[in-house]
Design a protein around this motif. Structure first.
Motif, PDB file in Angstrom:
ATOM      1  N   ASP A   1      -2.876   1.442  -3.137  1.00  0.00           N
ATOM      2  CA  ASP A   1      -2.981   2.877  -3.266  1.00  0.00           C
ATOM      3  C   ASP A   1      -3.930   2.870  -1.615  1.00  0.00           C
ATOM      4  O   ASP A   1      -5.091   2.522  -2.111  1.00  0.00           O
ATOM      5  N   TYR A   2      -3.423   4.015  -0.917  1.00  0.00           N
ATOM      6  CA  TYR A   2      -4.173   4.389   0.232  1.00  0.00           C
ATOM      7  C   TYR A   2      -6.308   4.711  -0.240  1.00  0.00           C
ATOM      8  O   TYR A   2      -6.865   4.517   0.418  1.00  0.00           O
TER       9      TYR A   2
ATOM     10  N   SER B   1       4.075   5.103  -6.847  1.00  0.00           N
ATOM     11  CA  SER B   1       5.954   5.033  -6.205  1.00  0.00           C
ATOM     12  C   SER B   1       6.059   3.129  -6.614  1.00  0.00           C
ATOM     13  O   SER B   1       5.416   2.259  -6.710  1.00  0.00           O
TER      14      SER B   1
ATOM     15  N   ILE C   1       1.196  -1.037   0.258  1.00  0.00           N
ATOM     16  CA  ILE C   1       0.025   0.370  -0.196  1.00  0.00           C
ATOM     17  C   ILE C   1       1.018   0.813   0.048  1.00  0.00           C
ATOM     18  O   ILE C   1       1.773   1.933   0.666  1.00  0.00           O
ATOM     19  N   ASP C   2       1.417   1.721  -1.273  1.00  0.00           N
ATOM     20  CA  ASP C   2       1.649   3.091  -1.191  1.00  0.00           C
ATOM     21  C   ASP C   2       1.059   4.002  -2.231  1.00  0.00           C
ATOM     22  O   ASP C   2      -0.082   3.774  -2.244  1.00  0.00           O
ATOM     23  N   PRO C   3       1.470   5.420  -2.144  1.00  0.00           N
ATOM     24  CA  PRO C   3       0.682   6.515  -3.419  1.00  0.00           C
ATOM     25  C   PRO C   3       1.093   6.065  -4.683  1.00  0.00           C
ATOM     26  O   PRO C   3       1.569   4.983  -4.760  1.00  0.00           O
ATOM     27  N   PRO C   4       0.009   6.193  -5.546  1.00  0.00           N
ATOM     28  CA  PRO C   4       0.249   5.952  -6.837  1.00  0.00           C
ATOM     29  C   PRO C   4       1.688   6.342  -7.081  1.00  0.00           C
ATOM     30  O   PRO C   4       2.386   7.448  -6.734  1.00  0.00           O
TER      31      PRO C   4
ATOM     32  N   ARG D   1      -0.406  -4.322  -6.108  1.00  0.00           N
ATOM     33  CA  ARG D   1      -0.066  -2.825  -5.334  1.00  0.00           C
ATOM     34  C   ARG D   1      -0.974  -2.335  -5.303  1.00  0.00           C
ATOM     35  O   ARG D   1      -1.946  -1.846  -6.406  1.00  0.00           O
TER      36      ARG D   1
ATOM     37  N   ASP E   1      -4.801   5.286   5.504  1.00  0.00           N
ATOM     38  CA  ASP E   1      -3.732   5.718   5.731  1.00  0.00           C
ATOM     39  C   ASP E   1      -2.725   5.524   7.311  1.00  0.00           C
ATOM     40  O   ASP E   1      -2.056   4.920   7.449  1.00  0.00           O
TER      41      ASP E   1
END
Length: 490
Positions: A167-168, A62, A57-60, A165, A237
């Motif tokens: 994202d938040y 990344s 889980i990461d920012p788009p 993968r 988050d």
């Protein structure tokens, strides 16, 4: 009086900021060569755990993916698997890559690109936990009870494979729609329980508006245009943050509980705030009309506030003064109360971001050795003091660098609007009540304001200075005539 006009974007050149802070544009060629030709990281004692359905889980967008998790609900609580990129498997002690990363300390983030801790071939390639790729990892296994409190925890070297993968925003939307990925279906419940555990420990979480500079895609004049935005923070988050915090707390426990003769540790510590600082916050709370029972902690009081209200902005802004003095502390024979992180309410170690932060590689190696009952590698023991020194230098740069990029963008966006009136919220008085810090929502700007505006109130202020050369923005209250200034496009 000129009416406020919406400010969208402007061309901004961050090259001068890079030069001012002495940030290297290229990674040393010999270190890049080492990263490209690193030995087989899968060799040695490494358990095969590609069966675990991990997700990131990461920012788009990344690519430097440090962490992957899988969380299960069990009859007695929760079972957390947390895989951390095994950077040490690629780095030769005392080699050019080790020396280059020691000189950098951490990844530096600018709006127009990063200055990475490691070469991109490593941080966004061979070591990153990208989906559908076999990767070496330090795999944490943490068993928790019904309240999500850790009961057993350990870390070992493993071979893993991420399944997806995420994202938040996507995780938040899936949670609201009831369609979370099976690997994180228990994350909302787990996250809420861990947040409540933090409140019981006295942890402090701030939810101030987080400014960010982003590219708006406009290049009509041949230059990149940038805009200021408030980064949305979702419950996802917060849930994901709790996984990282829990792992860091377990790492600290492993170091503190180790009974061997070669006891070693690298903790992230923060001293408790002074009583006078807390008392000042209580006076501010009373002044802005927030009830704060005497027995309630700072963290619980802040968590109860609606972050979109002026009173919350005021109190969270002042609460930043409680979270000062963070440092890296080598575990020796210090009293236990000096080994705590007051913002977390527990002993804590950085182990979850080794692609972006140097100490995590060293702290992880200590935990791996303690859990395996083996000796801590000599390169770790000998390198701890230089690592702490490196982080002190790089932390000082990182904070100033982020602020410089935002200040430059603010000044550039606002320069054509001298004399314009803006709506603002007064965060706090400063400098003996002769100036104040204010927050302007559109565009999102944190700035100084001369005069004596009332703390915690909505006010109208006038832009009096916006100088990209000095990265200075100031407002005035009550609205004062703007100086006569000729503006030139940057």
């Amino acid at each position: 009086m000129e009416l406020h006009q919406r400010i969208v974007s402007a061309p901004v050149d961050f090259g001068a900021v890079r030069t001012e802070f002495g940030l290297a544009s290229d990674y040393p060629s010999e270190a890049v060569s080492e990263a490209r030709s690193a030995l087989d990281a899968f060799a040695g004692a490494r358990v095969d755990r590609r069966d675990i359905p991990l997700v990131t889980i990461d920012p788009p967008g990344s690519m430097d993916l440090d962490q992957a998790l899988a969380l299960q609900r069990t009859p007695t609580g929760f079972l957390l698997y947390y895989a951390i990129a095994d950077v040490a498997a690629f780095v030769t002690p005392d080699g050019p890559l080790a020396r280059a990363s020691l000189a950098r300390g951490q990844t530096f983030y600018l709006p127009d690109g990063t200055v990475p801790l490691h070469p991109l071939v490593l941080s966004e390639g061979r070591a990153s936990l990208l989906p559908d790729q076999d990767r070496p990892a330090a795999l944490w296994t943490i068993e928790c009870d019904e309240n999500a409190e850790p009961q057993r925890y350990s870390v070992t070297r493993a071979l893993v494979r991420s399944r997806a993968r995420l994202d938040y925003a996507g995780v938040q939307g899936d949670a609201e729609a009831g369609r979370l990925h099976p690997s994180i279906a228990a994350l909302p419940e787990f996250g809420r329980l861990r947040i409540e555990a933090g409140m019981r420990r006295g942890a402090i979480s701030l939810r101030l508006p987080a400014q960010s500079v982003i590219r708006d895609g406009s290049e009509a004049d041949g230059r990149n245009h940038w805009q200021l935005v408030i980064e949305p923070r979702t419950a996802a988050d917060d849930w994901n943050e709790q996984v990282s915090l829990l792992t860091g707390m377990c790492a600290a426990r492993i170091m503190l509980e180790y009974q061997g003769t070669d006891r070693l540790g690298l903790l992230r510590t923060m001293p408790p705030p002074a009583a006078a600082t807390v008392e000042s916050m209580r006076r501010t709370a009373a002044a802005v009309g927030v009830a704060w029972p005497a027995a309630e902690s700072v963290g619980r009081m802040l968590a109860s506030l609606d972050p979109n209200t002026p009173a919350a902005l005021v109190l969270m802004s002042e609460a930043t003064s409680l979270l000062r003095g963070a440092s890296y502390t080598l575990l020796d024979h210090q009293p236990p109360d000096t080994l705590q992180h007051s913002g977390i309410g527990a002993a804590y170690a950085h182990v979850t971001a080794p692609l972006r932060r140097l100490p995590d590689r060293y702290a992880t190696e200590i935990c791996l050795a303690h859990c395996a009952g083996t000796e801590v590698p000599h390169w770790v023991r000998d390198g701890l003091v230089p690592v702490v020194d490196s982080m002190r230098r790089s932390d000082a740069i990182a904070g100033k660098l982020e602020r410089a990029c935002i200040d430059l963008t603010e000044a550039t966006l606002l320069a054509p609007r001298l004399g314009t009136d803006f709506d603002a919220v007064v965060l706090r008085e400063t400098n003996g009540n002769r100036t104040a810090e204010i927050f302007v929502a559109d565009p999102p700007v944190l700035a100084k304001c001369t005069g004596t505006p009332p703390e915690g109130q909505h006010v109208t202020v006038r832009l009096t200075t916006a100088d990209p050369t000095t990265r200075t923005v100031t407002f005035a209250f009550p609205a004062l005539p703007a100086p006569s200034v000729t503006y030139s496009e940057p």
